[in-house]
Design an enzyme around this catalytic site. Structure first.
Site, PDB file in Angstrom:
ATOM      1  N   GLY A 196      12.466   3.981  13.764  1.00  0.00           N
ATOM      2  CA  GLY A 196      11.744   3.000  13.143  1.00  0.00           C
ATOM      3  C   GLY A 196      12.588   1.924  12.589  1.00  0.00           C
ATOM      4  N   GLY A 244      11.520  -1.049  11.122  1.00  0.00           N
ATOM      5  CA  GLY A 244      10.849  -1.886  10.111  1.00  0.00           C
ATOM      6  C   GLY A 244      11.709  -1.898   8.734  1.00  0.00           C
ATOM      7  N   GLY A 245      10.786  -2.317   7.785  1.00  0.00           N
ATOM      8  CA  GLY A 245      11.721  -2.585   6.269  1.00  0.00           C
ATOM      9  C   GLY A 245      12.215  -1.193   5.912  1.00  0.00           C
ATOM     10  N   PHE A 294      -1.497 -10.689  -8.308  1.00  0.00           N
ATOM     11  CA  PHE A 294      -2.169  -9.983  -7.329  1.00  0.00           C
ATOM     12  C   PHE A 294      -3.228  -8.896  -7.678  1.00  0.00           C
ATOM     13  CE2 PHE A 294      -0.406  -8.986  -2.626  1.00  0.00           C
ATOM     14  CZ  PHE A 294      -0.145 -10.229  -2.607  1.00  0.00           C
ATOM     15  N   ASP A 303       3.448   7.015  15.423  1.00  0.00           N
ATOM     16  CA  ASP A 303       4.078   7.770  16.228  1.00  0.00           C
ATOM     17  C   ASP A 303       4.975   8.959  15.341  1.00  0.00           C
ATOM     18  OD1 ASP A 303       3.622   6.147  18.413  1.00  0.00           O
ATOM     19  OD2 ASP A 303       5.232   4.805  17.721  1.00  0.00           O
ATOM     20  N   GLN A 335      -6.602   2.469   3.598  1.00  0.00           N
ATOM     21  CA  GLN A 335      -7.068   1.120   2.987  1.00  0.00           C
ATOM     22  C   GLN A 335      -7.729   0.043   3.603  1.00  0.00           C
ATOM     23  OE1 GLN A 335      -4.171  -1.654   0.794  1.00  0.00           O
ATOM     24  NE2 GLN A 335      -5.254  -0.802  -0.825  1.00  0.00           N
ATOM     25  N   HIS A 380      -8.585  -3.900   3.948  1.00  0.00           N
ATOM     26  CA  HIS A 380      -8.205  -4.953   3.404  1.00  0.00           C
ATOM     27  C   HIS A 380      -9.389  -5.661   3.100  1.00  0.00           C
ATOM     28  CE1 HIS A 380      -6.104  -8.483   2.018  1.00  0.00           C
ATOM     29  NE2 HIS A 380      -5.082  -7.793   1.539  1.00  0.00           N
ATOM     30  N   LEU A 389      -4.772 -10.611   9.238  1.00  0.00           N
ATOM     31  CA  LEU A 389      -4.814 -10.202   7.700  1.00  0.00           C
ATOM     32  C   LEU A 389      -4.575 -11.772   7.029  1.00  0.00           C
ATOM     33  CD1 LEU A 389      -3.945  -8.697   5.011  1.00  0.00           C
ATOM     34  CD2 LEU A 389      -1.822  -8.966   5.563  1.00  0.00           C
ATOM     35  N   THR A 395      -3.755 -13.081   3.333  1.00  0.00           N
ATOM     36  CA  THR A 395      -3.185 -12.324   2.141  1.00  0.00           C
ATOM     37  C   THR A 395      -4.032 -12.329   0.960  1.00  0.00           C
ATOM     38  OG1 THR A 395      -1.281 -12.196   0.686  1.00  0.00           O
ATOM     39  CG2 THR A 395      -1.661 -14.282   1.377  1.00  0.00           C
ATOM     40  N   GLU A 396      -3.879 -11.125  -0.004  1.00  0.00           N
ATOM     41  CA  GLU A 396      -4.453 -11.132  -1.495  1.00  0.00           C
ATOM     42  C   GLU A 396      -3.876 -12.475  -2.048  1.00  0.00           C
ATOM     43  OE1 GLU A 396      -4.970  -7.179  -2.696  1.00  0.00           O
ATOM     44  OE2 GLU A 396      -4.361  -7.686  -4.615  1.00  0.00           O
ATOM     45  N   ARG A 399      -8.225  -3.179  -4.291  1.00  0.00           N
ATOM     46  CA  ARG A 399      -8.754  -3.455  -3.042  1.00  0.00           C
ATOM     47  C   ARG A 399      -9.902  -2.630  -2.394  1.00  0.00           C
ATOM     48  NH1 ARG A 399      -3.052  -4.500   0.433  1.00  0.00           N
ATOM     49  NH2 ARG A 399      -2.733  -6.482  -0.490  1.00  0.00           N
ATOM     50  N   HIS A 454      -6.214  -1.343   7.099  1.00  0.00           N
ATOM     51  CA  HIS A 454      -5.013  -2.172   6.638  1.00  0.00           C
ATOM     52  C   HIS A 454      -3.638  -1.154   6.383  1.00  0.00           C
ATOM     53  CE1 HIS A 454      -2.403  -5.400   5.214  1.00  0.00           C
ATOM     54  NE2 HIS A 454      -2.473  -4.851   3.931  1.00  0.00           N
ATOM     55  N   ARG A 489      -3.551   1.697  -2.341  1.00  0.00           N
ATOM     56  CA  ARG A 489      -2.484   1.137  -2.934  1.00  0.00           C
ATOM     57  C   ARG A 489      -2.599  -0.270  -3.390  1.00  0.00           C
ATOM     58  NH1 ARG A 489       0.284  -2.809  -0.194  1.00  0.00           N
ATOM     59  NH2 ARG A 489      -0.932  -2.675   1.779  1.00  0.00           N
ATOM     60  N   SER A 498       3.579  -2.094  -1.281  1.00  0.00           N
ATOM     61  CA  SER A 498       3.878  -1.499   0.093  1.00  0.00           C
ATOM     62  C   SER A 498       5.265  -2.015   0.330  1.00  0.00           C
ATOM     63  CB  SER A 498       3.126  -1.675   1.258  1.00  0.00           C
ATOM     64  OG  SER A 498       2.952  -3.233   1.583  1.00  0.00           O
ATOM     65  N   LEU A 499       5.790  -3.291   0.187  1.00  0.00           N
ATOM     66  CA  LEU A 499       6.976  -3.668   0.447  1.00  0.00           C
ATOM     67  C   LEU A 499       8.012  -3.115  -0.588  1.00  0.00           C
ATOM     68  CD1 LEU A 499       6.687  -7.584   1.252  1.00  0.00           C
ATOM     69  CD2 LEU A 499       6.831  -5.574   2.797  1.00  0.00           C
TER      70      LEU A 499
END
Lengths: 590, 122, 234, 97
Positions: free
Chosen positions: A15, A17-18, A121, A224, A243, A245, A255, A257-258, A289, A356, A401, A406-407
């Site tokens: 993976g 991603g972040g 937020f 995956d 969740q 959103h 999306l 954003t909030e 949320r 989401h 969440r 998440s970030l």
């Protein structure tokens, strides 16, 4: 047939991603031979779509902000099944992780003092819920995920991480001790299948929002890692917690954003009423949320929805003025104009709750080590196996969440996994080599797909799966309905296992990948369905019509789904804080 | 940094600056000559020779021809390295390009020598 | 019915690429080009293209749509269809792997060449490095690049010298770091760009500006780099 | 390419016009010949176009016009129009003079 090439690394991250790139960065900096297997070029990962920001108590907006307040919000947001030790670690370590990112060049928006800009937020408070709304989400305009993902990729380039770009991990290779010793992976461009051998396998494979028909998730979010873990016989935790959103663009699912509501936007029904004032008198549009999403669905169900079919509500932003919108939410203007044909400067955006985020995942401890539960109910580390990011359930999100968490989750626990593996590697890792038969076992699913002759079209089966999930396991759930859904899924399983492979070529065969993804989606969907039916209460994102109340007596715990016998077990929530006494469950209101 | 031996100034910046400065010189010269020719429709040899034999005018002409040489060198080099490349036409490109380039350099040099000969031969 | 013509090439089967015609019923809806491709892939699973976020932020599905480079997921049919016909080809100038999928290694190599990461060897403070909103504003229009390659593959200078000319995308990123008040390697970065190819092959054609799906302006960034080079030399 | 070789033409003209009285007159008669007129015209037209486009580039290098796509398009058109006008003037000058 098991005569496939072997590639060896000290650590392999699945993976790009972040969280995967944060873990890879840590390991590459330590000098260990690290590879990232990623099915898309890293900056195409879904982290790129995160908009609003990364929540963390860096005390920029409010110099007196405390990470303990963030911890309190997160625990409350989780509806008390978030592991408090993990949440404490995340909130406390957070600022360090954020400043590292800033030093790496992440282009955060700024305050007049030159510090990182923070916006309000949902679910954020000061002074343990007593000091009013906080602004704790660090932002790079409304492109924080993009800025974060690119910065992490750049950091990895600087530290010369090996990237296996456009490679797809198919299944886990286990040795005789049931420890994980790598994966079988396909090079998508050439079709070559390789055994990628390693002492530490990190699953950072992200979410699986594509199990639902309407989702903010990218096409690639097919769970995956969860699919592979379940096929390998490893359990997943809290997988029923999905969740929705509140603000996905009606029709497109994209999306919004909030941060829009953080900057002062609000939701209205067809009468123009700001209905969140009724459901959450204090936090209003910035309630959790799950709360906002449910309120929206109730408005729609009670006939106050907007549009000709009354099937959505409006997000109003025009009162903020063009200048603010251009400065703070430029990406949203672009998305709304493209996908909703609405210019937020002049008119409201039609929005609807949209799948989401997967709160559940592979259970791990704060070091990223994947866990299973033995017959006595004790946690047991799975040797060689790690997970972080959305694929993992270290459980900082519990049943719901908070936006912007998440970030933070992915950088904090990507980093933590990397640091822990570094230490393990330094101390020496001794895992038995996989036998021919072990590798063969991991190849079985792929071989069966490659040899398939009949079967149905993957896209058709996928649509069917998504419809079942959308209809039977959505925002509101009911026992008899869910049982029906589970039966439908059971009927779908053999058809999906027998999916047709309409393209057998080796050159960049995306049909093969999509068929494999479909099988992963199915594993996630089934685990979700069975666990959702088993949890007989309403908590966080899991809202049941037939069990409307939270049931702390029976369900103040994690659910654990065991794939071998499709059994749902329970696992205790961690209520041990290092720095203070734990937060006891309270009724959750906003 | 892409290294290359056949460009004039070796650095992209100097090439770019030379290109601009020479362009200004040539434009000035062009405007001057065209203006002069239009202003004196019945130009005689004597006038013409007198004009061209003054030192400032000689310097101006010389500067212009040098500008033309540099400008053309850089410009042609650019065109050649765009189109006659190994990527586009294979390994023979390098040889071919060097032949073209040598030819161009020879002609350019010839121009300069010729021009000096003309200007100081009046 | 909409007529769609798509570039097809499978190296295992085809001697050379060809255009294949499809027909699709869009029910008169103004859907995105990517939606069309997804629908066609259901019918023909051998059709290959990249896609991920489907909202224009990941940069996967850059392709040549009716003659103009763009992202399939944010290009509506109303912009792309001419005379009831949609023509889709891979991005030009780079090798095709299969159908609409191109080999982008040359493009990424140019990106890597500009050292696309923050360089600042002064000791980091305990908090963030401070940056004023004005300094941060200089990064707007630069950091948003999604590496989709629409710009570089629309640039003739990049077509002719993809190995030597960095191309609009890479140069935009080069300037993103030159413009960052927190980066201290300005001189080194400029020195690495001062050859006749890396920057100076830009002839201001502006195809890059025309096609950028994020509305960015690489030509302007290149102009800024040139000015910085001029200033550093004098 | 055209321009590069037309340098030779202009140099030859310069040479001839400055060498002697006779050759200066020779140049004048040379201008009366249509083929020669055409060569001169071609060279001057190319020069005019190149010069105008070059001046546009110079202006853009100074950062005027914001380097936006719109201004690029507009200035390209302006340059083209100016070049056409100049070429028309050149035509008049060469053929009618």
């Amino acid at each position: 047939m098991a005569n496939i090439r072997t590639m060896s690394f000290d650590a392999v991250i699945v993976g790009g991603g972040g969280s995967g790139m944060r873990a890879a960065l840590q390991l590459a900096q330590s000098g260990y031979k690290t590879a990232v297997i990623t099915k898309v070029f890293p900056t195409r990962s879904h982290t790129v779509s995160a908009q609003g920001g990364i929540t963390c108590a860096i005390a920029s907006d409010d110099p007196n902000d405390q990470w303990q307040w963030h911890m309190y919000d997160t625990i409350k947001g989780s509806d008390y099944i978030g592991d408090q030790e993990a949440i404490e670690y995340m909130c406390q370590t957070g600022p360090e992780a954020i400043f590292e990112l800033e030093h790496m060049g992440l282009p955060f928006s700024r305050t007049e003092e030159g510090r990182i800009y923070q916006r309000p937020f949902g679910g954020q408070s000061k002074d343990f819920g007593n000091g009013g709304q906080a602004a704790r989400t660090c932002a790079a305009a409304d492109r924080t995920g993009h800025a974060l993902l690119h910065t992490l990729y750049q950091g990895n380039l600087k530290n010369e991480t090996t990237f296996l770009n456009e490679w797809f991990a198919v299944d886990i290779v286990k040795n005789a001790d049931n420890a994980v010793v790598g994966v079988v992976a396909i090079n998508i461009e050439t079709g070559e299948t390789v055994y990628v051998k390693t002492k530490a396998t990190v699953f950072a494979t992200g979410g699986a929002g594509r199990i639902y028909a309407s989702t903010t998730n990218a096409h690639i979010c097919t769970g995956d890692g969860i699919g592979m873990a379940l096929r390998a016989g490893f359990p997943v935790q809290d997988i029923e917690m999905w969740q929705f959103h509140p603000t996905g663009i009606h029709g497109a699912g994209t999306l919004v954003t909030e941060g829009c509501r953080g900057e002062g936007g609000y939701l209205v029904n067809k009468d123009g009423e700001r209905f969140m004032e009724r459901y959450a008198p204090n936090a209003k549009d910035l309630a959790g949320r799950d709360v906002v999403a449910r309120s929206m669905v109730l408005e729609i169900l009670e006939g106050r929805g907007c549009g000709p079919d009354g099937d959505h509500v409006y997000l109003k932003l025009d009162h903020l003025g063009e200048e603010t919108l251009n400065a703070k939410l430029p990406g949203i203007l672009e998305l709304s104009r493209t996908f909703a044909h609405a210019d937020p400067v002049k008119e409201p955006i039609p929005v609807v709750p949209t799948c989401h985020y997967m709160m559940g995942g592979i259970p791990t401890n704060v070091n990223g080590q994947a866990l299973t539960i033995d017959s006595e109910g004790n946690d047991q580390v799975i040797e060689g196996f790690y997970a972080c990011g959305e694929a993992a359930c270290v459980s900082v999100h519990g049943a719901n969440r908070l936006g912007g968490n998440s970030l933070l989750d992915l950088v904090v626990f990507g980093r933590a996994s990397g640091m822990f593996i570094e230490q393990q590697l330094r101390e020496g890792v001794d895992l038995k080599d996989a036998s021919e038969a072990d590798i063969e076992a991991a190849m079985a699913g792929l071989n069966r797909l490659n040899d398939s002759t009949g079967g149905e079209n993957a896209a058709v089966l996928r649509a069917e799966l998504q419809t079942i999930m959308q209809n039977y396991f959505g925002v509101f759930r009911r026992g008899d309905f869910m049982q029906e859904g589970i039966a439908k899924l059971a009927a779908l399983r053999p058809r999906i296992e027998n999916v047709a492979l309409g393209d057998k070529s080796n050159a960049f065969n995306t049909s093969r990948i999509e068929a494999l993804e479909l099988q992963n989606l199915f594993e996630v969907a089934e685990a979700t369905a069975i666990t959702a039916e088993a949890r007989t209460e309403s908590r966080g994102a899991h809202a049941r019509d037939d069990f409307k109340e939270r049931d702390d007596e029976n369900w103040l715990c994690h659910s654990v789904f065991f794939p071998d016998d499709k059994r749902v077990g329970k696992r205790g929530v961690n209520f041990t804080l290092k720095t203070r006494e734990a937060f006891e469950p309270k009724i959750r209101t906003y | 940094m892409v290294t290359t031996v056949t460009s004039l100034g070796r650095s992209g910046l100097s090439d770019w600056l030379i290109q601009r400065v020479s362009a200004v010189v040539m434009t000035a010269y062009l405007i001057f000559i065209v203006g002069y020719l239009i202003a004196t429709p019945d130009l005689t040899y004597t006038q013409w020779a007198a004009l061209n034999s003054t030192l400032p005018m000689r310097m101006f002409s010389l500067l212009t021809i040098l500008s033309i040489a540099a400008h053309a060198w850089i410009g042609m080099w650019c065109v050649l390295t765009d189109y006659i490349t190994v990527r586009l036409i294979g390994p023979k490109a390098t040889i071919l390009r060097i032949i073209f380039q040598l030819g161009m350099m020879a002609v350019t040099l010839l121009y300069v020598v010729w021009a000096i000969d003309i200007l100081w031969g009046i | 019915m909409l007529n769609v013509s798509i570039y097809r090439y499978n190296p295992e089967v085809d001697q050379e690429p060809y255009m294949q015609d499809f027909q699709i019923d869009t029910q008169g809806k103004d859907i995105m080009v990517l939606d069309v491709l997804e629908k066609l892939k259901v019918e023909d699973p051998t059709l290959v293209f990249r896609r991920s976020c489907r909202e224009g932020v990941c940069g996967s599905d850059g392709m040549n749509i009716s003659g103009k480079n763009g992202l399939a997921c944010v290009t509506p049919l109303s912009e792309a269809v001419k005379k009831n016909k949609l023509v889709i080809r891979p991005l030009p100038g780079l090798p095709v792997i299969r159908d609409l999928v191109i080999d982008m290694s040359q493009f990424y190599a140019q990106y890597e060449k500009i050292q696309p990461y923050m360089i600042n060897n002064t000791p980091a403070p305990a908090i963030e490095r401070l940056q004023s909103p004005e300094e941060r504003a200089k990064l707007d229009g630069l950091y948003e690049c999604i590496l989709c390659a629409c710009c570089s593959t629309a640039c003739p200078s990049f077509w002719w010298n993809p190995d030597k000319f960095i191309g609009p995308s890479g140069l935009l990123q080069a300037y993103r770091f030159l413009a960052d008040s927190r980066d201290t390697a300005t001189e080194e970065r400029l020195a690495n760009l001062d050859d006749p190819f890396s920057v100076f092959r830009c002839h201001g054609i502006m195809n890059c500006v025309q096609v950028c799906p994020k509305g960015l302006n690489p030509t302007k960034a290149i102009g800024h780099i040139r000015n910085m080079l001029v200033r550093s030399a004098t | 390419m055209i321009l590069f070789f037309s340098v030779a033409v202009f140099l030859w003209l310069l040479d001839a016009s400055l060498a002697s009285e006779q050759s200066f007159d020779g140049v004048k008669t040379f201008f009366a010949n249509p083929i020669c007129q055409f060569i001169i015209w071609g060279s001057l037209a190319a020069l005019a176009y190149h010069a105008v486009a070059g001046i546009r580039h110079l202006i853009m290098d100074f950062g005027l016009g914001e380097e936006s796509f719109e201004s690029g398009r507009v200035t390209a058109w302006i340059a083209l129009v100016v070049a056409v006008v100049l070429i028309a003037l050149v035509t008049g000058w060469v053929f009618l003079w």
